[in-house]
Design a protein around this motif. Structure first.
Motif, short mmCIF file in Angstrom:
data_model
loop_
_atom_site.label_atom_id
_atom_site.label_comp_id
_atom_site.label_asym_id
_atom_site.label_seq_id
_atom_site.Cartn_x
_atom_site.Cartn_y
_atom_site.Cartn_z
N MET A 1 0.92 -1.24 0.03
CA MET A 1 0.20 0.07 -0.48
C MET A 1 1.08 1.33 -0.08
N ILE A 2 1.51 1.23 0.80
CA ILE A 2 2.69 2.89 0.95
C ILE A 2 3.60 2.31 0.06
N ARG A 3 4.13 1.77 -0.90
CA ARG A 3 5.28 1.57 -1.54
C ARG A 3 4.51 1.71 -2.84
N VAL A 4 3.13 1.63 -3.54
CA VAL A 4 2.04 2.26 -4.46
C VAL A 4 1.95 3.74 -4.79
N ASP A 5 1.36 3.95 -3.22
CA ASP A 5 0.74 4.76 -2.98
C ASP A 5 2.43 6.70 -2.94
N GLN A 6 3.18 6.27 -2.82
CA GLN A 6 4.58 6.66 -2.58
C GLN A 6 5.16 6.62 -4.65
N ALA A 7 4.73 5.74 -5.37
CA ALA A 7 5.02 5.56 -6.63
C ALA A 7 4.10 6.25 -7.84
N GLY A 8 2.98 6.41 -6.97
CA GLY A 8 1.86 7.27 -7.50
C GLY A 8 2.21 9.20 -7.61
N VAL B 1 -8.37 7.11 -11.38
CA VAL B 1 -8.38 5.88 -10.98
C VAL B 1 -7.45 5.99 -9.44
N ILE B 2 -6.19 7.24 -9.28
CA ILE B 2 -6.67 8.06 -8.05
C ILE B 2 -7.23 7.44 -6.70
N ASP B 3 -9.11 8.03 -7.37
CA ASP B 3 -10.25 8.15 -6.81
C ASP B 3 -10.09 6.48 -5.38
N GLN B 4 -10.19 5.94 -7.22
CA GLN B 4 -11.20 4.51 -6.22
C GLN B 4 -9.51 4.33 -6.05
N HIS B 5 -9.16 4.20 -6.01
CA HIS B 5 -7.30 3.00 -5.46
C HIS B 5 -7.54 4.04 -4.07
N TYR B 6 -7.41 4.96 -3.59
CA TYR B 6 -7.71 5.09 -1.79
C TYR B 6 -8.58 4.98 -1.41
N ALA B 7 -9.87 4.76 -2.67
CA ALA B 7 -10.81 4.41 -1.52
C ALA B 7 -11.19 3.24 -1.40
N GLU B 8 -10.55 2.16 -2.29
CA GLU B 8 -10.22 0.53 -2.33
C GLU B 8 -9.25 0.45 -0.49
N GLN B 9 -8.86 1.03 -0.72
CA GLN B 9 -7.24 1.14 0.12
C GLN B 9 -7.85 1.68 2.30
N ALA B 10 -8.74 2.78 1.87
CA ALA B 10 -9.54 3.55 2.89
C ALA B 10 -10.08 2.04 3.70
N LEU C 1 -7.37 4.79 -22.29
CA LEU C 1 -5.79 4.74 -22.62
C LEU C 1 -5.18 4.69 -21.67
N ILE C 2 -5.64 6.41 -20.77
CA ILE C 2 -4.13 6.87 -20.09
C ILE C 2 -5.07 6.13 -18.49
N LYS C 3 -5.91 5.73 -18.48
CA LYS C 3 -6.91 4.82 -17.44
C LYS C 3 -5.77 2.78 -17.57
N ALA C 4 -5.89 3.02 -17.92
CA ALA C 4 -5.77 1.25 -18.49
C ALA C 4 -4.04 1.20 -18.37
N GLY C 5 -3.23 2.94 -18.79
CA GLY C 5 -2.04 2.73 -18.06
C GLY C 5 -2.05 2.75 -16.64
N SER C 6 -2.58 3.99 -16.08
CA SER C 6 -2.04 4.13 -14.53
C SER C 6 -3.29 2.94 -13.83
N ARG C 7 -3.56 2.24 -14.43
CA ARG C 7 -3.91 0.75 -13.63
C ARG C 7 -2.57 -0.18 -13.42
N THR C 8 -2.16 -0.67 -14.91
CA THR C 8 -1.20 -1.24 -14.83
C THR C 8 0.20 -0.86 -14.21
N ALA C 9 -0.04 0.28 -14.09
CA ALA C 9 1.30 1.12 -13.19
C ALA C 9 1.03 0.67 -11.58
N ILE C 10 0.18 0.99 -11.49
CA ILE C 10 -0.29 0.70 -10.10
C ILE C 10 -0.09 -0.76 -9.43
N TRP C 11 -0.61 -1.94 -10.24
CA TRP C 11 -0.10 -2.85 -10.60
C TRP C 11 1.19 -3.20 -10.22
#
Length: 210
Positions: free
Chosen positions: A49-56, A141-150, A195-205
């Protein structure tokens, strides 16, 4: 100029550079600082969680820096500067958290350094609407990602949860700014956004795992 929200836990705000390794010194990371696992999860989720948030947040700073390089001297400059400054606070916070918990950054950070700037500058070169379309896509994408983490974090991680929720609110502010600046009128908006959303989700993974 944007300033950190005064409600943010004070111990999270002191900006310091990210350590090169698992800890700021060469010694072993104290047990109290080592990443913990979420209950019932065999994967060290807090570490991920912290690693991917720092990267994001690192990538977000690079995206806005790229946009600033193209559009920063025009009428969009103050707005882009405001968002860049908020993302920089986010990044400094996760740098500090990663160092305190002995979490290394993703090994893909050099890739995100180049890719983030290229995405920001490239969309800005297509025009301010395309730059705002990029902002909206990434922030959604970040909104959804942070919501899941919270939702995953329990009472024992209340300060981290509060930080994530605060940063999520600011990312949503960026999305709304993008929409207000005609992101949806960008040429080829549906395709560009997808395209940007797909790239962002791939970067998160990837950043969670590498």
């Amino acid at each position: 100029m944007s300033h950190p929200n005064p409600t943010l836990p004070a111990h999270l705000l002191a900006p310091r550079p990210l350590a090169d390794g698992p800890a700021a010194d060469a010694g072993e990371v104290p047990a109290s600082a080592r990443p913990r696992r979420l209950p019932g999860d065999p994967v060290p989720s807090l570490e991920r969680m912290i690693r991917v948030d720092q990267a994001g947040e690192y990538g977000a700073v690079r995206i806005y820096t790229g946009q600033m390089a193209v559009l920063g001297k025009g009428d969009k400059g103050p707005m882009l500067r405001h968002m860049t400054e908020q993302e920089q606070v986010h990044l400094e916070t996760f740098n500090k958290l990663a160092r305190e918990r002995g979490i290394r950054p993703t090994m893909l950070q050099p890739v995100w350094h180049l890719a983030g700037w290229a995405l920001g500058a490239g969309t800005a070169a297509l025009g301010s609407r395309a730059a705002m379309a990029c902002t909206v896509a990434v922030e959604e994408v970040i909104d959804q990602h942070y919501a899941e983490q919270a939702e995953q974090l329990g009472p024992d991680e209340a300060p981290l949860k509060a930080t994530i929720e605060q940063f999520r609110a600011e990312e949503l502010e960026h999305r709304d700014i993008g929409l207000a600046h005609e992101a949806e009128l960008a040429t080829g908006y549906p395709v560009l956004s997808a395209l940007i959303k797909a790239g962002s989700r791939t970067a998160i993974w990837l950043s969670q795992r590498i």
